[in-house]
Design an enzyme around this catalytic site. Structure first.
Site, short mmCIF file in Angstrom:
data_model
loop_
_atom_site.label_atom_id
_atom_site.label_comp_id
_atom_site.label_asym_id
_atom_site.label_seq_id
_atom_site.Cartn_x
_atom_site.Cartn_y
_atom_site.Cartn_z
N THR A 1 -6.50 0.90 1.67
CA THR A 1 -5.20 0.35 2.11
C THR A 1 -4.25 0.03 0.94
O THR A 1 -3.06 -0.18 1.18
CB THR A 1 -5.43 -0.98 2.85
OG1 THR A 1 -6.01 -1.92 1.92
CG2 THR A 1 -6.37 -0.82 4.04
N ASP B 1 -9.72 1.13 -15.51
CA ASP B 1 -10.74 2.10 -15.91
C ASP B 1 -10.50 2.59 -17.33
O ASP B 1 -11.44 2.79 -18.10
CB ASP B 1 -10.75 3.30 -14.96
CG ASP B 1 -11.43 2.97 -13.63
OD1 ASP B 1 -12.17 1.96 -13.58
OD2 ASP B 1 -11.20 3.70 -12.65
#
Ligand code: PRP
Ligand code: URA
Length: 212
Positions: A111, A206
């Site tokens: 979402t 990341d």
């Protein structure tokens, strides 16, 4: 009275150069972290431009003189975990006495809505000028929620700083928090279908922490 929301897009040559290096997919975590920290330092310089000064008297080797120093305003830096951590050291380089709070939010992969998992703020946050930091403002959901959480703790003087913003995120943020001054390194083109910034730099968390 309605407030005008006017984010400052810094576009400084050094900031643009360093962000271009961050964007390159072959830039590894070590260099990416160093660049994020350096960009944060450069942006901190701009975001603290309005700090109030007071007159003090000092003795130079030549004579006594009146000069200016920061008027003791209390500051707090609040990174949005994880990626915001990559900007903290760069901020502390210029404002080493600032306290540091943490807000943990991650975007649900389906979402793109932020999910809260941590909040620890200095106990006197309501008396501090707060600078919230996160490298990316994409849909704006994470920054909007982080600032709302800080307001609930009583802080009224809040700034938000990000390295790259999407126009969609800036517009959403300005609707909810028009009172918050926003500092953006560079403004990118748009969001893609997965709510990633285009051209952006990928997933900042990341890339900072070498995950994925
Ligand atoms: C990234 C980024 C922001 C958020 C921006 O965090 O660091 O917090 O996404 O997206 P938004 O404006 O659409 O909310 P992420 O959720 O990937 O978590 P991480 O920092 O732990 O990797
Ligand atoms: N979060 C990121 O780290 N990158 C994006 O492009 C969007 C959200």
């Amino acid at each position: 009275m309605s407030q005008t929301f006017e984010p400052q897009i810094l576009n400084h040559p050094l900031i643009q150069h360093k962000i271009s290096l961050m964007r390159k997919k072959e830039t590894g975590s070590k260099d990416f972290r160093e660049l994020a920290s350096e960009v944060a330092t450069l942006m901190c310089y701009e975001a603290t431009r309005d700090l109030p000064l007071k007159e003090v008297t000092v003795e130079t080797p030549i004579c006594r003189c009146k000069t200016k120093m920061i008027a003791g305003r209390k500051l707090a830096i609040v990174p949005i975990l994880r990626a915001g951590l990559g900007m903290v050291d760069g901020m502390l380089t210029l404002i080493p006495a600032a306290k540091v709070g943490h807000i943990g939010l991650y975007r649900d992969e389906e979402t793109a809505k932020p999910i809260e998992y941590f909040c620890k703020l200095p106990c006197d946050i309501s008396e501090r000028e707060v600078i919230v930091v996160d490298p990316m403002l994409a849909t704006g959901g994470s920054a909007i929620d982080a600032v709302s959480m800080i307001k609930k703790h009583g802080a009224a003087n809040i700034k938000f700083m990000c390295i790259i913003a999407a126009p969609e995120g800036l517009a959403a943020f300005g609707k909810v928090h028009p009172d918050v001054k926003v500092y953006v390194g560079v403004l990118d083109e748009k969001l893609n279908d997965h709510n990633y910034i285009v051209p952006g730099l990928g997933d900042a968390g990341d890339r900072i922490f070498g995950t994925k």
